[in-house]
Design an enzyme around this catalytic site. Sequence first.
Site, PDB file in Angstrom:
ATOM      1  N   ASP A 139       0.859  -1.189   0.000  1.00 43.22           N
ATOM      2  CA  ASP A 139       0.000   0.000   0.000  1.00 43.22           C
ATOM      3  C   ASP A 139       0.893   1.236   0.000  1.00 43.22           C
ATOM      4  O   ASP A 139       1.723   1.411   0.892  1.00 43.22           O
ATOM      5  CB  ASP A 139      -0.894  -0.007   1.236  1.00 43.22           C
ATOM      6  CG  ASP A 139      -2.019   1.028   1.144  1.00 43.22           C
ATOM      7  OD1 ASP A 139      -2.423   1.357   0.019  1.00 43.22           O
ATOM      8  OD2 ASP A 139      -2.495   1.486   2.192  1.00 43.22           O
ATOM      9  N   HIS A 146      -4.088  13.971   0.572  1.00 42.20           N
ATOM     10  CA  HIS A 146      -4.287  13.077   1.712  1.00 42.20           C
ATOM     11  C   HIS A 146      -3.114  13.185   2.688  1.00 42.20           C
ATOM     12  O   HIS A 146      -3.309  13.288   3.906  1.00 42.20           O
ATOM     13  CB  HIS A 146      -4.438  11.640   1.211  1.00 42.20           C
ATOM     14  CG  HIS A 146      -4.590  10.626   2.299  1.00 42.20           C
ATOM     15  ND1 HIS A 146      -5.632  10.646   3.202  1.00 42.20           N
ATOM     16  CD2 HIS A 146      -3.829   9.542   2.628  1.00 42.20           C
ATOM     17  CE1 HIS A 146      -5.514   9.629   4.032  1.00 42.20           C
ATOM     18  NE2 HIS A 146      -4.421   8.944   3.713  1.00 42.20           N
ATOM     19  N   GLU A 212     -11.297   3.737   3.031  1.00 45.21           N
ATOM     20  CA  GLU A 212     -10.294   4.487   2.276  1.00 45.21           C
ATOM     21  C   GLU A 212     -10.539   4.249   0.789  1.00 45.21           C
ATOM     22  O   GLU A 212     -10.527   3.107   0.331  1.00 45.21           O
ATOM     23  CB  GLU A 212      -8.868   4.065   2.637  1.00 45.21           C
ATOM     24  CG  GLU A 212      -8.411   4.640   3.960  1.00 45.21           C
ATOM     25  CD  GLU A 212      -6.898   4.541   4.168  1.00 45.21           C
ATOM     26  OE1 GLU A 212      -6.389   5.279   5.027  1.00 45.21           O
ATOM     27  OE2 GLU A 212      -6.244   3.743   3.476  1.00 45.21           O
ATOM     28  N   GLU A 214      -9.380   3.951  -2.628  1.00 39.74           N
ATOM     29  CA  GLU A 214      -8.101   3.698  -3.291  1.00 39.74           C
ATOM     30  C   GLU A 214      -8.329   2.947  -4.596  1.00 39.74           C
ATOM     31  O   GLU A 214      -9.443   2.501  -4.885  1.00 39.74           O
ATOM     32  CB  GLU A 214      -7.185   2.842  -2.393  1.00 39.74           C
ATOM     33  CG  GLU A 214      -6.910   3.453  -1.024  1.00 39.74           C
ATOM     34  CD  GLU A 214      -5.720   2.823  -0.326  1.00 39.74           C
ATOM     35  OE1 GLU A 214      -4.849   2.245  -1.015  1.00 39.74           O
ATOM     36  OE2 GLU A 214      -5.655   2.912   0.913  1.00 39.74           O
ATOM     37  N   ASP A 246      -9.495   0.145   1.394  1.00 37.55           N
ATOM     38  CA  ASP A 246      -8.536  -0.340   2.384  1.00 37.55           C
ATOM     39  C   ASP A 246      -9.008   0.117   3.759  1.00 37.55           C
ATOM     40  O   ASP A 246      -8.541   1.120   4.300  1.00 37.55           O
ATOM     41  CB  ASP A 246      -7.136   0.188   2.062  1.00 37.55           C
ATOM     42  CG  ASP A 246      -6.063  -0.567   2.822  1.00 37.55           C
ATOM     43  OD1 ASP A 246      -6.361  -1.680   3.290  1.00 37.55           O
ATOM     44  OD2 ASP A 246      -4.942  -0.060   2.935  1.00 37.55           O
ATOM     45  N   ARG A 250      -8.928   3.679  12.711  1.00 40.47           N
ATOM     46  CA  ARG A 250      -8.052   4.841  12.933  1.00 40.47           C
ATOM     47  C   ARG A 250      -7.507   4.908  14.362  1.00 40.47           C
ATOM     48  O   ARG A 250      -6.380   5.361  14.577  1.00 40.47           O
ATOM     49  CB  ARG A 250      -8.817   6.134  12.624  1.00 40.47           C
ATOM     50  CG  ARG A 250      -9.283   6.255  11.186  1.00 40.47           C
ATOM     51  CD  ARG A 250      -8.131   6.254  10.217  1.00 40.47           C
ATOM     52  NE  ARG A 250      -8.575   6.518   8.843  1.00 40.47           N
ATOM     53  CZ  ARG A 250      -7.782   6.474   7.796  1.00 40.47           C
ATOM     54  NH1 ARG A 250      -6.507   6.167   7.940  1.00 40.47           N
ATOM     55  NH2 ARG A 250      -8.251   6.717   6.589  1.00 40.47           N
ATOM     56  N   GLN A 253      -4.828   2.210  14.618  1.00 37.96           N
ATOM     57  CA  GLN A 253      -3.697   2.626  13.773  1.00 37.96           C
ATOM     58  C   GLN A 253      -2.886   3.747  14.433  1.00 37.96           C
ATOM     59  O   GLN A 253      -1.650   3.733  14.419  1.00 37.96           O
ATOM     60  CB  GLN A 253      -4.229   3.084  12.412  1.00 37.96           C
ATOM     61  CG  GLN A 253      -3.165   3.431  11.401  1.00 37.96           C
ATOM     62  CD  GLN A 253      -3.763   3.893  10.068  1.00 37.96           C
ATOM     63  OE1 GLN A 253      -4.970   3.815   9.852  1.00 37.96           O
ATOM     64  NE2 GLN A 253      -2.923   4.366   9.185  1.00 37.96           N
ATOM     65  N   LYS A 266      -4.985  -1.982   9.899  1.00 37.19           N
ATOM     66  CA  LYS A 266      -5.249  -2.116   8.468  1.00 37.19           C
ATOM     67  C   LYS A 266      -5.408  -3.566   8.013  1.00 37.19           C
ATOM     68  O   LYS A 266      -6.048  -3.829   6.995  1.00 37.19           O
ATOM     69  CB  LYS A 266      -4.081  -1.505   7.663  1.00 37.19           C
ATOM     70  CG  LYS A 266      -3.745  -0.081   8.011  1.00 37.19           C
ATOM     71  CD  LYS A 266      -4.722   0.891   7.439  1.00 37.19           C
ATOM     72  CE  LYS A 266      -4.518   1.056   5.956  1.00 37.19           C
ATOM     73  NZ  LYS A 266      -5.413   2.083   5.394  1.00 37.19           N
ATOM     74  N   THR A 270      -9.230  -5.817   3.389  1.00 36.89           N
ATOM     75  CA  THR A 270      -9.031  -4.915   2.253  1.00 36.89           C
ATOM     76  C   THR A 270      -9.925  -5.419   1.132  1.00 36.89           C
ATOM     77  O   THR A 270      -9.757  -6.546   0.663  1.00 36.89           O
ATOM     78  CB  THR A 270      -7.557  -4.913   1.797  1.00 36.89           C
ATOM     79  OG1 THR A 270      -6.724  -4.468   2.869  1.00 36.89           O
ATOM     80  CG2 THR A 270      -7.359  -4.016   0.589  1.00 36.89           C
ATOM     81  N   GLU A 377     -10.459  12.418   7.024  1.00 32.63           N
ATOM     82  CA  GLU A 377     -10.346  13.764   6.464  1.00 32.63           C
ATOM     83  C   GLU A 377     -11.691  14.484   6.435  1.00 32.63           C
ATOM     84  O   GLU A 377     -11.781  15.665   6.760  1.00 32.63           O
ATOM     85  CB  GLU A 377      -9.780  13.690   5.048  1.00 32.63           C
ATOM     86  CG  GLU A 377      -8.342  13.211   4.972  1.00 32.63           C
ATOM     87  CD  GLU A 377      -7.892  13.012   3.541  1.00 32.63           C
ATOM     88  OE1 GLU A 377      -7.485  13.995   2.898  1.00 32.63           O
ATOM     89  OE2 GLU A 377      -7.963  11.864   3.049  1.00 32.63           O
TER      90      GLU A 377
END
Length: 429
Positions: A139, A146, A212, A214, A246, A250, A253, A266, A270, A377
């Site tokens: 990743d 970001h 996420e 991606e 993904d 938070r 993490q 994480k 996925t 975000e």
Amino acid sequence: MAEGSRSPLRSFVEVAPGSHFPIQNLPFGVFRRRGSPEPEPPRPAVAIGDFALDLAAVSDAGLFHGPLLSASPCFRQETLNMFLGMGRPAWKEARATLQKILSADEPVLRDNEALKKKCLVPMSDTEMLLPITVGDYTDFFCSVHHARNCGFIFRGPQTPVNPNWFQLPIGYHGRASSVIVSGTDIIRPKGQGHPTGDSRPYFGPSKKLDFELEMAAIVGPGNELGKPIDINDAEEHIFGLMIMNDWSARDIQAWETIPLGPFLGKSFSTTVSPWIVTMDALKPFTCEAPKQEPEPLPYLAEKNHVNYDIPLEVWIKPKEQSEPSMVAKSNFKHLYWTLTQQLAHHTVNGCNLRPGDMFATGTLSGPETESLGCLLELTWNGQKEISVGNSTRKFLEDGDEVILTACCKGEGYNVGFGTCTGKVLPALP
């Protein structure tokens, strides 16, 4: 017949105007027929309209005449890995053959009802599977928007993006075993979170579960150990793209990412979309990549510095609502480090990539508020709420279904990826 954004190609298979899967696309996947009296092994396919074209059946009928595919068992495998390892000449041969036999003026499949029924399986009769065996998954962290926002949130405005970020594509090694296909439920993970005051770390279900937005690139032939792939040859090793979610816990993490990178926050899941859209299908949608300052080191300086204009959307459907609501709109073209730069950097130390390996872009956020690609975000780490239909969210709640989609707009046709979905289930007791 030449392809392009004004391509005159048309299929005998009826394709709705808004479909993601016209003859200009033909993404590759792997499916199993639903409801067969005998369990069938998985089979490679391409998508055309509302059908999956069974490539094993096409191969059995002797319709692959080219030198690379006529005697190859690659479409009788349960994954696409063998086909990926054959490289671009085989990919181009397959695409040319499939566009020919599916075209409106080619009778070989169009006028053979028995063969057509055998080869064209309604999507409603298919179960889509993970199309590749993912040997390794990397990743990256390649959207400057970001990176800047995450820096502001966690480190403050002094140095939101570390200087090394502009010198190399930052990445970490992900967990291949938990890469799952769209439609698979996500069990809320448990783990440790930041202690409060003098207490011990929190342990329990993640309180800050996030998506996420991606995309993931799928590796073709790859390279031998110790032999890097040159930046200007990197394109030959990228088969295509999938949408990826993904998922991120938070709170887990943030606590564990001191001093190393993401781990349990994480590695629990996925999700990828079932169809791989080839780079050949995406060629009409190339665009200029962002100017890089400072100029990259020579091994990352590429002659053809391009991105792809791929509009992306995120939708959330809370369990109490009948319809999903859009929460973000972004675009692949915002990527700072290109796919080819990511791949060249990945191998510059001699690391060997193999067919079916996957590397992801990192969250694809854009410059506007509505183009932020994760709740971290969008809610500024839970400091504010966003509207989701007639609800609000800081992070994902149990029962929420997250739907990612991506679709390029050509002249009179789309090249789309379908959807990448997952529903959040409560943590296990």
